[in-house]
Write a protein that holds these residues in place. Structure first.
Motif, PDB file in Angstrom:
ATOM      1  N   THR A   2      42.516  58.171  54.033  1.00  0.00           N
ATOM      2  CA  THR A   2      43.472  57.173  54.827  1.00  0.00           C
ATOM      3  C   THR A   2      42.491  55.788  54.376  1.00  0.00           C
ATOM      4  O   THR A   2      41.390  55.727  54.412  1.00  0.00           O
ATOM      5  CB  THR A   2      43.584  57.113  56.388  1.00  0.00           C
ATOM      6  OG1 THR A   2      42.152  57.490  56.778  1.00  0.00           O
ATOM      7  CG2 THR A   2      44.328  58.358  56.379  1.00  0.00           C
ATOM      8  N   LYS A   4      41.053  52.355  55.432  1.00  0.00           N
ATOM      9  CA  LYS A   4      40.552  51.708  56.831  1.00  0.00           C
ATOM     10  C   LYS A   4      40.805  50.126  56.950  1.00  0.00           C
ATOM     11  O   LYS A   4      41.211  49.739  57.670  1.00  0.00           O
ATOM     12  CB  LYS A   4      39.115  51.910  57.064  1.00  0.00           C
ATOM     13  CG  LYS A   4      38.615  51.749  58.402  1.00  0.00           C
ATOM     14  CD  LYS A   4      38.653  52.902  59.168  1.00  0.00           C
ATOM     15  CE  LYS A   4      39.457  52.484  60.687  1.00  0.00           C
ATOM     16  NZ  LYS A   4      39.670  53.738  61.327  1.00  0.00           N
ATOM     17  N   HIS A  34      38.263  52.907  52.305  1.00  0.00           N
ATOM     18  CA  HIS A  34      38.338  54.154  52.700  1.00  0.00           C
ATOM     19  C   HIS A  34      37.994  54.389  54.019  1.00  0.00           C
ATOM     20  O   HIS A  34      36.855  54.050  54.271  1.00  0.00           O
ATOM     21  CB  HIS A  34      38.558  55.403  51.839  1.00  0.00           C
ATOM     22  CG  HIS A  34      39.639  55.158  50.770  1.00  0.00           C
ATOM     23  ND1 HIS A  34      40.885  55.200  50.827  1.00  0.00           N
ATOM     24  CD2 HIS A  34      39.218  54.971  49.332  1.00  0.00           C
ATOM     25  CE1 HIS A  34      41.309  55.085  49.679  1.00  0.00           C
ATOM     26  NE2 HIS A  34      40.298  54.728  48.581  1.00  0.00           N
ATOM     27  N   GLU A  35      38.563  55.415  55.027  1.00  0.00           N
ATOM     28  CA  GLU A  35      37.843  55.678  56.058  1.00  0.00           C
ATOM     29  C   GLU A  35      36.486  56.401  55.751  1.00  0.00           C
ATOM     30  O   GLU A  35      36.334  57.047  54.813  1.00  0.00           O
ATOM     31  CB  GLU A  35      38.626  56.782  56.831  1.00  0.00           C
ATOM     32  CG  GLU A  35      38.109  57.620  57.804  1.00  0.00           C
ATOM     33  CD  GLU A  35      38.948  57.183  59.119  1.00  0.00           C
ATOM     34  OE1 GLU A  35      40.009  57.376  59.027  1.00  0.00           O
ATOM     35  OE2 GLU A  35      38.175  56.934  60.180  1.00  0.00           O
ATOM     36  N   ASN A  36      35.694  56.355  56.314  1.00  0.00           N
ATOM     37  CA  ASN A  36      34.055  56.542  56.174  1.00  0.00           C
ATOM     38  C   ASN A  36      33.566  56.251  54.876  1.00  0.00           C
ATOM     39  O   ASN A  36      32.254  56.764  54.380  1.00  0.00           O
ATOM     40  CB  ASN A  36      34.049  58.474  55.915  1.00  0.00           C
ATOM     41  CG  ASN A  36      34.608  58.756  57.497  1.00  0.00           C
ATOM     42  OD1 ASN A  36      34.590  57.990  58.430  1.00  0.00           O
ATOM     43  ND2 ASN A  36      35.209  59.965  57.472  1.00  0.00           N
ATOM     44  N   GLY A  70      42.905  49.372  59.864  1.00  0.00           N
ATOM     45  CA  GLY A  70      43.719  50.405  60.449  1.00  0.00           C
ATOM     46  C   GLY A  70      45.244  49.985  60.458  1.00  0.00           C
ATOM     47  O   GLY A  70      45.984  50.509  61.410  1.00  0.00           O
ATOM     48  N   ASP A  80      36.742  45.874  67.225  1.00  0.00           N
ATOM     49  CA  ASP A  80      36.739  47.215  66.480  1.00  0.00           C
ATOM     50  C   ASP A  80      36.035  46.785  65.185  1.00  0.00           C
ATOM     51  O   ASP A  80      36.018  47.710  64.064  1.00  0.00           O
ATOM     52  CB  ASP A  80      38.347  47.292  65.947  1.00  0.00           C
ATOM     53  CG  ASP A  80      38.981  45.686  65.645  1.00  0.00           C
ATOM     54  OD1 ASP A  80      38.328  44.833  65.852  1.00  0.00           O
ATOM     55  OD2 ASP A  80      40.298  45.553  65.517  1.00  0.00           O
ATOM     56  N   GLN A 157      35.345  50.170  64.502  1.00  0.00           N
ATOM     57  CA  GLN A 157      36.047  51.165  63.159  1.00  0.00           C
ATOM     58  C   GLN A 157      35.230  50.824  61.907  1.00  0.00           C
ATOM     59  O   GLN A 157      35.281  51.718  61.160  1.00  0.00           O
ATOM     60  CB  GLN A 157      37.377  50.625  63.284  1.00  0.00           C
ATOM     61  CG  GLN A 157      38.443  50.984  64.342  1.00  0.00           C
ATOM     62  CD  GLN A 157      39.750  50.821  64.294  1.00  0.00           C
ATOM     63  OE1 GLN A 157      40.316  51.129  63.146  1.00  0.00           O
ATOM     64  NE2 GLN A 157      40.402  50.378  65.213  1.00  0.00           N
ATOM     65  N   ILE A 158      34.786  49.757  61.874  1.00  0.00           N
ATOM     66  CA  ILE A 158      34.274  49.190  60.600  1.00  0.00           C
ATOM     67  C   ILE A 158      32.889  48.569  60.721  1.00  0.00           C
ATOM     68  O   ILE A 158      33.026  47.640  61.785  1.00  0.00           O
ATOM     69  CB  ILE A 158      35.010  48.780  59.629  1.00  0.00           C
ATOM     70  CG1 ILE A 158      34.269  48.494  58.173  1.00  0.00           C
ATOM     71  CG2 ILE A 158      35.335  47.208  60.158  1.00  0.00           C
ATOM     72  CD1 ILE A 158      35.132  47.940  57.318  1.00  0.00           C
ATOM     73  N   LYS A 189      30.697  56.362  60.237  1.00  0.00           N
ATOM     74  CA  LYS A 189      31.152  54.923  60.236  1.00  0.00           C
ATOM     75  C   LYS A 189      31.820  54.486  59.012  1.00  0.00           C
ATOM     76  O   LYS A 189      31.210  54.876  57.774  1.00  0.00           O
ATOM     77  CB  LYS A 189      30.258  53.940  60.689  1.00  0.00           C
ATOM     78  CG  LYS A 189      30.032  53.880  61.981  1.00  0.00           C
ATOM     79  CD  LYS A 189      31.227  53.335  63.116  1.00  0.00           C
ATOM     80  CE  LYS A 189      30.989  53.746  64.360  1.00  0.00           C
ATOM     81  NZ  LYS A 189      32.174  54.472  64.938  1.00  0.00           N
ATOM     82  N   THR A 190      32.743  53.629  59.014  1.00  0.00           N
ATOM     83  CA  THR A 190      33.073  52.883  57.555  1.00  0.00           C
ATOM     84  C   THR A 190      32.276  51.714  57.449  1.00  0.00           C
ATOM     85  O   THR A 190      32.021  50.815  58.271  1.00  0.00           O
ATOM     86  CB  THR A 190      34.652  52.490  57.383  1.00  0.00           C
ATOM     87  OG1 THR A 190      35.287  53.592  57.920  1.00  0.00           O
ATOM     88  CG2 THR A 190      35.037  51.960  56.122  1.00  0.00           C
TER      89      THR A 190
END
Lengths: 263, 278, 275
Positions: A2, A4, A34-36, A70, A80, A157-158, A189-190
């Motif tokens: 996904t 991010k 991307h995520e991560n 997101g 976030d 989130q990031i 984490k991203t």
């Protein structure tokens, strides 16, 4: 995987007080993370990479385009996203613990809970026992660990990192790079990482984005296909050097015309 | 450029506006404008806003009186002249004693230890409390007034010239020694230039205290001096004249602090400016 | 110039035991000078070189102090002067700090109020005494006013300077963590002003004390300043000096208290650089 973070045709221009004209700092920057994923941005000095990070953080408002985190548009700072700033951004009048809980205080987390969560991340960055030190009592590397814990504790989130190791001496910097990778792998984490050190970008990242000279644009995105987990030995690997050469020449292409213009 | 000049204008415009509002409000209090205006709404209670001239002179009356005293009768000039004379002489004495004494005391470690408690005590004491003693010693004439001014001015000058030498970066002294500079050359080339900003800061403080000295030193006087004039006008309820006197001291204070600021700016060109001008 | 970490302090270089430490030397020489000067003063008077009517002497001043405190005659005057100082000074703090923060926070408010502050700063506030006495009488009210005016200006200016010296990077950090304006004010601006603030508070305390002294000398019915004037009129030099010493003690006490409080708020600054 996904997506991010997505930057869609970000532009920034502002009035130039010196020439009465408009100054274009960023032009049509589009990228996605991307995520991560661990992504670094490198580029010639003054290319607007730190400005771009501030736009993602919401401290600066872009004059064109949109940032989606997101899937939701971003317009102002929020929990976030968390920034690891350049050196000496620790509040000198707060202890290590006080600095780490600062962001939690801002979003109204109860003090007891904030302290508990902070303790976890202080341990993670290896500063247990130093909770009550003031920043003048810490080495540069330790200060940046606090800086990292202060961002991580927000559970963003990031993670946005703005040349966090720029002011450290060479050895400390390499140790911190290795340690950052460990922490990143543990936390999942991203990360968006800004740096002017090519080797740092390659060593840390899944992908290195090269910005052009002003106005900043995405010149090229280089996938770093080196195995993880990585150790500092990797920096002497021929494949590592190949990446270094490639990114170095991409930046040189940008620097050269400017050097000529200046000369 | 455009934006900068706009910002510069904004400061002036807002400052002038606030001053104008203040003066009009004041004028209205003294002339009963506000009382008249609010009479219908508040009744006799509005008279609180009508202040008798014995307590408050109106700005226009003050301006008129100032014009009279400065340019028609000229009666203020002797007062102003004598106070200025006291101030200048007091400053010269305080500087010519305070600066060398402070620099020398700062240069030698043991001497410095000896004077530190005295300086601290002197600094903590309001020196004006000595006024009755000074009157006892010297009466209320010119010498007593100058003495009070010297007493007030010398403290920051002493403290700052002492501190100036104590805080010189030892690496500069080492540098001079490694070039085997003599004590006098060391003093002239290292100590003095490094001390200048401190000395000027001391002078700036001293000027403020010197003005206090004028006012306090003239409390007991009975003839000439701006402070004397203010006191006499005050005790005879000539409020307008009190305000003219205060206005004179305000203008003198503003002019003096501007002069010091100019000098400081000129002397400190070699130093990166600490206050951001942007 | 590197600030020593607390762990490193134990490794201070050993001093040869025969030589006094720098600190002890400093205290010894300082105290020695004071004692020597007091003895000289006493000696000059005792030898009859100068009439004690003019310069009193340490022993005579001590006798007055013992008398005054023993009989308790001095307490009413101390009480009046202390109230004048405290009321005026505390009011100056309560007004000065918020005002300084506000004009530091709002550029426009600074432009509006700046000229008034500059003007009041350029003139000794004791100049206003004749007016204040006209307005508030010769009792304590006029002293409250002059003490307040004396102290409030340096406090406002210092607080304002502290806010302006605040580094933009800390505010950036706070904004990034979505801090509210209130949070920025209390957690970033206010702590950053502490060193400036205390400089202003100390300077203001000096001016407040000056206001008490001049106000009481100018016109009063009670207070230590009043006592000094009365004693001066009677050529009672001993009591004048006693009064001056009381003011000196007050000045030292206030400075010491403020230094203590400052140290409490100032633990985050490297020692040695704090002074």
């Amino acid at each position: 995987m996904t997506i991010k973070l997505e930057a869609h045709r970000i532009g920034l221009e502002y009035g130039d007080p010196e020439s009465d004209g408009r100054l274009v700092a960023l032009n049509d920057v589009s990228l996605s993370i991307h995520e991560n994923e661990f992504v670094s941005i490198v580029g010639p000095s003054g290319c607007g990479k730190t400005t771009f990070l501030s736009i993602v953080d919401g401290l600066i408002r872009a004059t064109a385009g949109q940032i989606l985190l997101g899937g939701t548009p971003v317009s102002e700072p929020g929990p976030d996203r968390a920034v690891v700033f350049q050196d000496s951004s620790l509040l000198p009048w707060r202890t290590v613990l006080g600095n780490v809980v600062f962001g939690l205080e801002c979003i109204g987390v109860r003090p007891s809970e904030a302290r508990e969560r902070a303790a976890h991340y202080i341990e993670m960055v290896g500063l247990r026992g130093f909770e009550n030190r003031y920043s003048y009592q810490l080495s540069g590397g330790m200060q940046q660990r606090v800086n990292l814990a202060r961002a991580l504790v927000m559970d963003p989130q990031i993670l946005l990192m703005d040349e966090p190791f720029a002011a450290l001496d060479a050895q400390t910097r390499e140790l911190m790079q290795e340690e950052l990778l460990n922490i990143w792998q543990a936390s999942g984490k991203t990360v968006l990482f800004i740096t002017h050190q090519i080797d740092e970008a390659i060593f840390l990242s899944d992908r290195v984005i090269v910005f052009s000279a002003r106005p900043g644009r995405v010149k090229e995105s280089v996938d770093i296909e080196l195995d993880r987990p990585r150790s500092l030995k990797l920096k002497r690997d021929p494949r590592f050097h190949a990446y270094e050469d490639r990114i170095w020449s991409l930046i040189q292409e940008e620097e050269k015309p400017r050097a000529k213009a200046a000369g | 450029m455009l934006r900068e000049s706009y910002l510069a204008c904004e400061r002036g415009i807002l400052g002038a506006l606030a001053m104008a509002v203040f003066l009009v409000a004041w004028e209205g209090l003294a002339r009963g404008w506000w009382a008249d205006l609010l009479q219908p709404a508040l009744g006799t209670a509005a008279n609180v806003l009508r202040i008798r001239p014995i307590f408050l002179a109106s700005p226009s009356a003050i301006a008129e009186m100032a014009f009279q005293m400065y340019f028609v009768t000229g009666e203020i000039w002797p007062h102003l002249g004598l106070s200025a004379f006291e101030f200048v002489v007091g400053f010269l004495i305080a500087a010519s004693i305070g600066i060398p004494l402070g620099l020398v005391a700062g240069r030698y470690r043991l001497l410095s230890y000896a004077v530190e408690p005295l300086l601290a005590a002197l600094n903590a004491t309001p020196q004006v409390a000595l006024l009755p003693l000074v009157v006892l010693w010297m009466g209320t004439g010119l010498p007593a007034r100058i003495f009070i001014i010297v007493l007030l001015m010398i403290v920051p000058i002493l403290i700052n010239s002492h501190a100036a030498v104590r805080t010189i970066d030892p690496k500069w002294l080492r540098l001079a020694r490694s070039f085997s500079a003599s004590e006098w050359r060391l003093f002239r080339t290292i100590v003095l230039p490094a001390a200048v900003p401190f000395l000027l800061a001391g002078v700036r403080l001293a000027i403020g205290r010197g003005m206090i000295g004028i006012v306090v030193g003239e409390i007991y006087g009975s003839a000439v001096g701006v402070g004397v004039m203010i006191n006499q006008a005050g005790s005879t309820f000539q409020t307008t004249r009190v305000f003219v006197g205060i206005l004179t001291i305000v203008v003198a204070g503003l002019v003096l602090s501007e002069v010091v600021r100019r000098i400081e700016r000129r002397v400190e060109v070699w130093r990166p400016s600490t206050s951001a001008d942007s | 110039m590197s600030a020593p970490m607390s762990m490193g302090l134990s490794k201070a270089r050993p001093m040869p035991s025969v030589r006094l430490s720098e600190r002890a030397q400093r205290q010894l020489v300082g105290a020695g000078t004071v004692v020597a000067l007091l003895l000289l003063w006493e000696g000059v008077v005792a030898s009859g070189l100068v009439d004690p009517l003019y310069i009193s002497s340490p022993s005579r001043i001590l006798r007055v102090a013992i008398d005054q405190f023993g009989s308790g005659a001095i307490w009413p005057d101390i009480r009046v002067s202390s109230i004048e100082f405290l009321v005026g000074y505390v009011a100056a703090i309560l007004v000065g700090i918020p005002l300084g923060l506000m004009i530091g926070w709002s550029r426009r408010l600074n432009y509006l109020l700046g000229p008034f502050i500059d003007i009041l700063n350029a003139v000794p506030r004791v100049t206003f005494l004749p007016l204040l006495i006209l307005w508030f009488g010769i009792g304590m009210n006029s002293k409250f006013a002059v003490v307040f005016m004396g102290a409030v200006i340096p406090i406002v200016i210092a607080t304002h300077a502290g806010v302006r010296a605040n580094e933009a990077r800390f505010i950036r950090v706070a904004r990034s963590f979505s801090a509210s304006e209130w949070k920025i004010m209390t957690a970033i601006i206010l702590p950053g002003t502490v060193p400036f603030l205390f400089a202003g508070l100390k300077y203001g305390a000096g001016r407040a004390l000056l206001g008490v002294v001049v106000g009481e000398i100018y016109a009063s019915t009670a207070g230590v300043g009043h006592m000094i004037v009365e004693a001066g009129n009677l050529f009672d030099t001993d009591t004048v000096f006693f009064g001056v010493l009381l003011f000196m003690a007050a000045g030292v006490a206030v400075t010491t208290i403020l230094n203590r409080i400052e140290r409490h708020f100032d633990a985050w600054r490297p020692r040695g650089l704090a002074q």
